[in-house]
Design a protein around this motif. Structure first.
Motif, PDB file in Angstrom:
ATOM      1  N   ARG A 391       0.826  -1.213   0.000  1.00 14.29           N
ATOM      2  CA  ARG A 391       0.000   0.000   0.000  1.00 14.29           C
ATOM      3  C   ARG A 391       0.858   1.260   0.000  1.00 14.29           C
ATOM      4  O   ARG A 391       0.662   2.168  -0.807  1.00 14.29           O
ATOM      5  CB  ARG A 391      -0.912  -0.021   1.228  1.00 14.29           C
ATOM      6  CG  ARG A 391      -1.889   1.147   1.308  1.00 14.29           C
ATOM      7  CD  ARG A 391      -2.501   1.274   2.684  1.00 14.29           C
ATOM      8  NE  ARG A 391      -1.512   1.719   3.670  1.00 14.29           N
ATOM      9  CZ  ARG A 391      -1.776   1.857   4.972  1.00 14.29           C
ATOM     10  NH1 ARG A 391      -2.978   1.559   5.440  1.00 14.29           N
ATOM     11  NH2 ARG A 391      -0.826   2.281   5.800  1.00 14.29           N
ATOM     12  N   ASP A 392       1.820   1.298   0.924  1.00 18.22           N
ATOM     13  CA  ASP A 392       2.577   2.536   1.118  1.00 18.22           C
ATOM     14  C   ASP A 392       3.565   2.814  -0.010  1.00 18.22           C
ATOM     15  O   ASP A 392       3.921   3.974  -0.252  1.00 18.22           O
ATOM     16  CB  ASP A 392       3.307   2.485   2.464  1.00 18.22           C
ATOM     17  CG  ASP A 392       2.336   2.444   3.639  1.00 18.22           C
ATOM     18  OD1 ASP A 392       1.152   2.777   3.435  1.00 18.22           O
ATOM     19  OD2 ASP A 392       2.752   2.058   4.746  1.00 18.22           O
ATOM     20  N   TYR A 393       4.016   1.748  -0.711  1.00 20.49           N
ATOM     21  CA  TYR A 393       4.901   1.953  -1.858  1.00 20.49           C
ATOM     22  C   TYR A 393       4.118   2.053  -3.179  1.00 20.49           C
ATOM     23  O   TYR A 393       4.719   2.124  -4.244  1.00 20.49           O
ATOM     24  CB  TYR A 393       5.935   0.826  -1.947  1.00 20.49           C
ATOM     25  CG  TYR A 393       7.109   1.011  -1.012  1.00 20.49           C
ATOM     26  CD1 TYR A 393       8.264   1.658  -1.442  1.00 20.49           C
ATOM     27  CD2 TYR A 393       7.054   0.553   0.294  1.00 20.49           C
ATOM     28  CE1 TYR A 393       9.344   1.826  -0.585  1.00 20.49           C
ATOM     29  CE2 TYR A 393       8.125   0.717   1.159  1.00 20.49           C
ATOM     30  CZ  TYR A 393       9.266   1.357   0.715  1.00 20.49           C
ATOM     31  OH  TYR A 393      10.334   1.534   1.581  1.00 20.49           O
ATOM     32  N   ASN A 394       2.787   2.033  -3.074  1.00 18.75           N
ATOM     33  CA  ASN A 394       1.927   2.253  -4.237  1.00 18.75           C
ATOM     34  C   ASN A 394       2.221   1.253  -5.365  1.00 18.75           C
ATOM     35  O   ASN A 394       2.283   1.606  -6.543  1.00 18.75           O
ATOM     36  CB  ASN A 394       2.102   3.689  -4.763  1.00 18.75           C
ATOM     37  CG  ASN A 394       0.962   4.118  -5.661  1.00 18.75           C
ATOM     38  OD1 ASN A 394      -0.195   3.779  -5.414  1.00 18.75           O
ATOM     39  ND2 ASN A 394       1.280   4.837  -6.723  1.00 18.75           N
ATOM     40  N   ILE A 395       2.354  -0.025  -4.988  1.00 21.86           N
ATOM     41  CA  ILE A 395       2.718  -1.062  -5.965  1.00 21.86           C
ATOM     42  C   ILE A 395       1.456  -1.708  -6.542  1.00 21.86           C
ATOM     43  O   ILE A 395       0.592  -2.156  -5.780  1.00 21.86           O
ATOM     44  CB  ILE A 395       3.594  -2.138  -5.299  1.00 21.86           C
ATOM     45  CG1 ILE A 395       4.880  -1.512  -4.747  1.00 21.86           C
ATOM     46  CG2 ILE A 395       3.930  -3.253  -6.282  1.00 21.86           C
ATOM     47  CD1 ILE A 395       5.702  -2.452  -3.893  1.00 21.86           C
ATOM     48  N   SER A 397      -0.981  -4.349  -7.418  1.00 22.65           N
ATOM     49  CA  SER A 397      -1.065  -5.681  -6.811  1.00 22.65           C
ATOM     50  C   SER A 397      -2.322  -6.393  -7.290  1.00 22.65           C
ATOM     51  O   SER A 397      -3.385  -5.784  -7.426  1.00 22.65           O
ATOM     52  CB  SER A 397      -1.069  -5.572  -5.280  1.00 22.65           C
ATOM     53  OG  SER A 397       0.079  -4.864  -4.822  1.00 22.65           O
ATOM     54  N   MET A 419      -6.924   0.198   1.601  1.00 20.30           N
ATOM     55  CA  MET A 419      -6.365  -0.043   0.266  1.00 20.30           C
ATOM     56  C   MET A 419      -7.268   0.581  -0.785  1.00 20.30           C
ATOM     57  O   MET A 419      -8.496   0.598  -0.648  1.00 20.30           O
ATOM     58  CB  MET A 419      -6.262  -1.546  -0.003  1.00 20.30           C
ATOM     59  CG  MET A 419      -5.300  -2.290   0.889  1.00 20.30           C
ATOM     60  SD  MET A 419      -3.595  -1.935   0.424  1.00 20.30           S
ATOM     61  CE  MET A 419      -2.746  -3.214   1.362  1.00 20.30           C
ATOM     62  N   HIS A 420      -6.650   1.052  -1.849  1.00 21.58           N
ATOM     63  CA  HIS A 420      -7.422   1.541  -2.991  1.00 21.58           C
ATOM     64  C   HIS A 420      -7.737   0.341  -3.885  1.00 21.58           C
ATOM     65  O   HIS A 420      -6.885  -0.104  -4.670  1.00 21.58           O
ATOM     66  CB  HIS A 420      -6.626   2.589  -3.760  1.00 21.58           C
ATOM     67  CG  HIS A 420      -7.391   3.176  -4.914  1.00 21.58           C
ATOM     68  ND1 HIS A 420      -6.795   3.875  -5.937  1.00 21.58           N
ATOM     69  CD2 HIS A 420      -8.724   3.159  -5.209  1.00 21.58           C
ATOM     70  CE1 HIS A 420      -7.722   4.256  -6.810  1.00 21.58           C
ATOM     71  NE2 HIS A 420      -8.896   3.837  -6.387  1.00 21.58           N
ATOM     72  N   ARG A 422      -8.926  -1.373  -6.946  1.00 24.74           N
ATOM     73  CA  ARG A 422      -9.152  -0.973  -8.340  1.00 24.74           C
ATOM     74  C   ARG A 422     -10.305  -1.760  -8.962  1.00 24.74           C
ATOM     75  O   ARG A 422     -11.115  -1.222  -9.700  1.00 24.74           O
ATOM     76  CB  ARG A 422      -7.870  -1.209  -9.145  1.00 24.74           C
ATOM     77  CG  ARG A 422      -6.686  -0.340  -8.711  1.00 24.74           C
ATOM     78  CD  ARG A 422      -6.738   1.013  -9.387  1.00 24.74           C
ATOM     79  NE  ARG A 422      -6.671   0.886 -10.835  1.00 24.74           N
ATOM     80  CZ  ARG A 422      -5.548   0.973 -11.556  1.00 24.74           C
ATOM     81  NH1 ARG A 422      -4.398   1.205 -10.954  1.00 24.74           N
ATOM     82  NH2 ARG A 422      -5.573   0.858 -12.872  1.00 24.74           N
ATOM     83  N   GLN A 456      -4.122  -0.861  -5.500  1.00 24.00           N
ATOM     84  CA  GLN A 456      -2.876  -0.100  -5.598  1.00 24.00           C
ATOM     85  C   GLN A 456      -2.953   1.137  -4.720  1.00 24.00           C
ATOM     86  O   GLN A 456      -3.827   1.980  -4.884  1.00 24.00           O
ATOM     87  CB  GLN A 456      -2.591   0.325  -7.044  1.00 24.00           C
ATOM     88  CG  GLN A 456      -1.276   1.098  -7.198  1.00 24.00           C
ATOM     89  CD  GLN A 456      -0.986   1.476  -8.643  1.00 24.00           C
ATOM     90  OE1 GLN A 456      -1.779   1.192  -9.539  1.00 24.00           O
ATOM     91  NE2 GLN A 456       0.150   2.122  -8.875  1.00 24.00           N
ATOM     92  N   GLY A 457      -2.032   1.222  -3.786  1.00 25.79           N
ATOM     93  CA  GLY A 457      -1.891   2.425  -2.985  1.00 25.79           C
ATOM     94  C   GLY A 457      -2.975   2.630  -1.951  1.00 25.79           C
ATOM     95  O   GLY A 457      -3.804   1.754  -1.676  1.00 25.79           O
ATOM     96  N   LEU A 458      -2.971   3.812  -1.401  1.00 24.98           N
ATOM     97  CA  LEU A 458      -3.883   4.195  -0.337  1.00 24.98           C
ATOM     98  C   LEU A 458      -5.199   4.689  -0.931  1.00 24.98           C
ATOM     99  O   LEU A 458      -5.214   5.343  -1.969  1.00 24.98           O
ATOM    100  CB  LEU A 458      -3.240   5.292   0.515  1.00 24.98           C
ATOM    101  CG  LEU A 458      -3.942   5.709   1.810  1.00 24.98           C
ATOM    102  CD1 LEU A 458      -3.943   4.555   2.808  1.00 24.98           C
ATOM    103  CD2 LEU A 458      -3.233   6.926   2.407  1.00 24.98           C
TER     104      LEU A 458
END
Length: 471
Positions: A391-395, A397, A419-420, A422, A456-458
């Motif tokens: 989450r914090d590294y916006n990878i 997934s 978590m965002h 998608r 991906q990401g927050l």
């Protein structure tokens, strides 16, 4: 460098605080059928779960059989318990024995089967009733997979079992044919794609490119190893059409993992023709790594011909030793090839020790097959640092699940972690091989990679409403 693999428990006794997904499986077995995990260990000639983990990791030669017949017999015995009352063989009264459903229904306990189907319970059955018995016989010979200790247990269980019986026959055949993965007969080679990855949206599109698969399937059907299965297994050999279907189902499970990676690449708009891609397979276990070969991801090259190079790094505490257990690349590999490597340990520690030390490339994509972090507290705690890292590294997934239930539970956990999300839904390349819930065989079967979540990401924060101007 330390591998950061958690210590193994001292006993086989299952628990809920382990990061090992297979121990979670042992816990699940004993929750439904007390002692079933011990049965499995006994059949594998192992004294506890620690020996099992060591054998899976290649450190202990604990699984030894004198011949194929004993191997298949031991495999079958791990499924022997009463599907109704859950009794194990050692709990039966003297003279009792567990019998497969067909033997019980149409051998010793035919009248019960007749009554179950509301047929006349008389010695002289009408022609219509006889035809119904034959119809029932034809339907039920598709199982031979569950056991009962008495006719009463069979009668009580029949309303549930009849819904799963036909599918369980497929499960029983597949778990024997699956042995051909370890002999090298499967998976069979696939052809070059004649369509772009965008045009191949599901299995139907994939099949259309492969042409007639019959010669490839028949070569496996006529192999010495296929003959060895049915010479030594404790069940009759299915006809060739059933065996072809079984071979395909097992092939589909193998391909489903690779094609799911391709789906994730497309889903996040990554372009392997523009730059090389690094893909981390997080939470990799014995399912992906036992017997893994350096060519196992070559379908990605069929999917993206002329790509700039791909690396798939499998990371997890259950990674099995083998040819893929080699260091990841520091620089990009050759074009039009997929390089597979593996690392035994937890992903967040791999990140700290290897990625941040620039001994491996940062991922363009992270994929996880059936993470199972919804299953118990230990698995979630083992996954939590990894999920927060992603989450914090916006990878980008992409995780797959076995069922709708696992999907919803996982969505709930990821939502709580902000978590965002998608997208989520059914995977177009789900495995076609049904998986029996071993301790609860009448539950609906599950399928590998049947559902997915991409995140991906927050989660984006809602913008504060601007204050309304005063009148």
């Amino acid at each position: 460098m330390a591998s950061h693999i958690p210590a193994l428990p001292q006993s086989f006794t299952p628990g809920t605080d382990s990061v090992f997904s297979d121990q979670s499986g042992f816990y699940s077995l004993d929750s439904n059928v007390p002692g079933l995990s011990k049965v499995i260990l006994d059949k594998l000639n192992m004294k506890d779960y620690g020996e099992y983990r060591a054998a899976v990791g290649g450190k202990l030669q604990g699984i030894s059989f004198r011949n194929y017949k004993e191997m298949f017999q031991k495999m079958e015995e791990t499924f022997k318990f009463c599907a109704s009352c859950n009794k194990l063989p050692e709990h039966l009264a003297e003279g009792q024995a567990l019998k497969r459903c067909v033997k019980m229904l149409f051998g010793h306990f035919l009248p019960s089967a007749v009554m179950c189907e509301a047929l006349p319970a008389t010695a002289a059955v009408s022609a219509a009733a006889e035809g119904e018995v034959i119809r029932l016989w034809t339907a039920l010979q598709r199982c031979l997979n569950v056991y009962y200790c008495t006719k009463e247990c069979q009668r009580v269980d029949w309303p549930q079992h009849k819904r799963a019986c036909k599918t369980l026959r497929l499960v029983a055949v597949d778990r024997l044919v699956e042995w051909l993965i370890f002999t090298g007969d499967l998976p069979f080679p696939t052809g070059t794609w004649s369509k772009t990855a965008t045009e191949v949206r599901n299995w139907e599109d994939w099949f259309a490119m492969q042409g007639d698969l019959t010669p490839r399937l028949d070569a496996i059907l006529s192999s010495p190893n296929m003959a060895a299965i049915w010479k030594n297994a404790s069940r009759s050999k299915p006809d060739d059409s059933e065996l072809r279907q079984s071979v395909w189902r097992i092939q589909s499970e193998f391909l489903s993992r690779v094609l799911s990676v391709g789906v994730a690449v497309k889903h996040f708009g990554l372009d392997p023709y523009v730059k090389p891609l690094t893909i981390h397979l997080v939470g990799a276990s014995y399912n992906e790594t036992m017997g893994a070969r350096l060519t196992d991801c070559d379908e990605l090259t069929h999917m993206f011909p002329e790509h700039q190079g791909m690396e798939v790094v499998m990371v997890g505490p259950e990674v099995v030793d083998g040819p893929i257990l080699r260091p990841p690349l520091r620089a990009f590999g050759p074009r039009k090839q997929v390089y597979i490597s593996a690392h035994k340990g937890l992903y967040h520690q791999f990140w700290e020790d290897v990625v941040e030390e620039e001994e491996a490339a940062k991922p363009d994509l992270v994929v996880g097959f059936h993470p199972g972090f919804h299953a118990n507290r230990g698995l979630l705690e083992g996954w939590l640092p990894t999920l927060l890292l992603l989450r914090d590294y916006n990878i980008p997934s992409f995780f797959t699940m076995y069922s709708e239930m696992e999907l919803q539970s996982s969505l709930h956990i990821l939502t709580e972690l902000e978590m965002h999300i998608r997208d989520s839904g059914q995977n177009p390349f789900t495995s076609q091989k049904p998986e029996q819930v071993q301790s609860c065989p009448n539950k609906p079967p599950v399928y590998c990679n049947s559902h997915y979540i991409s995140f991906q990401g927050l989660l984006p924060q809602k913008e504060l409403e601007e204050p309304r101007p005063e009148n």
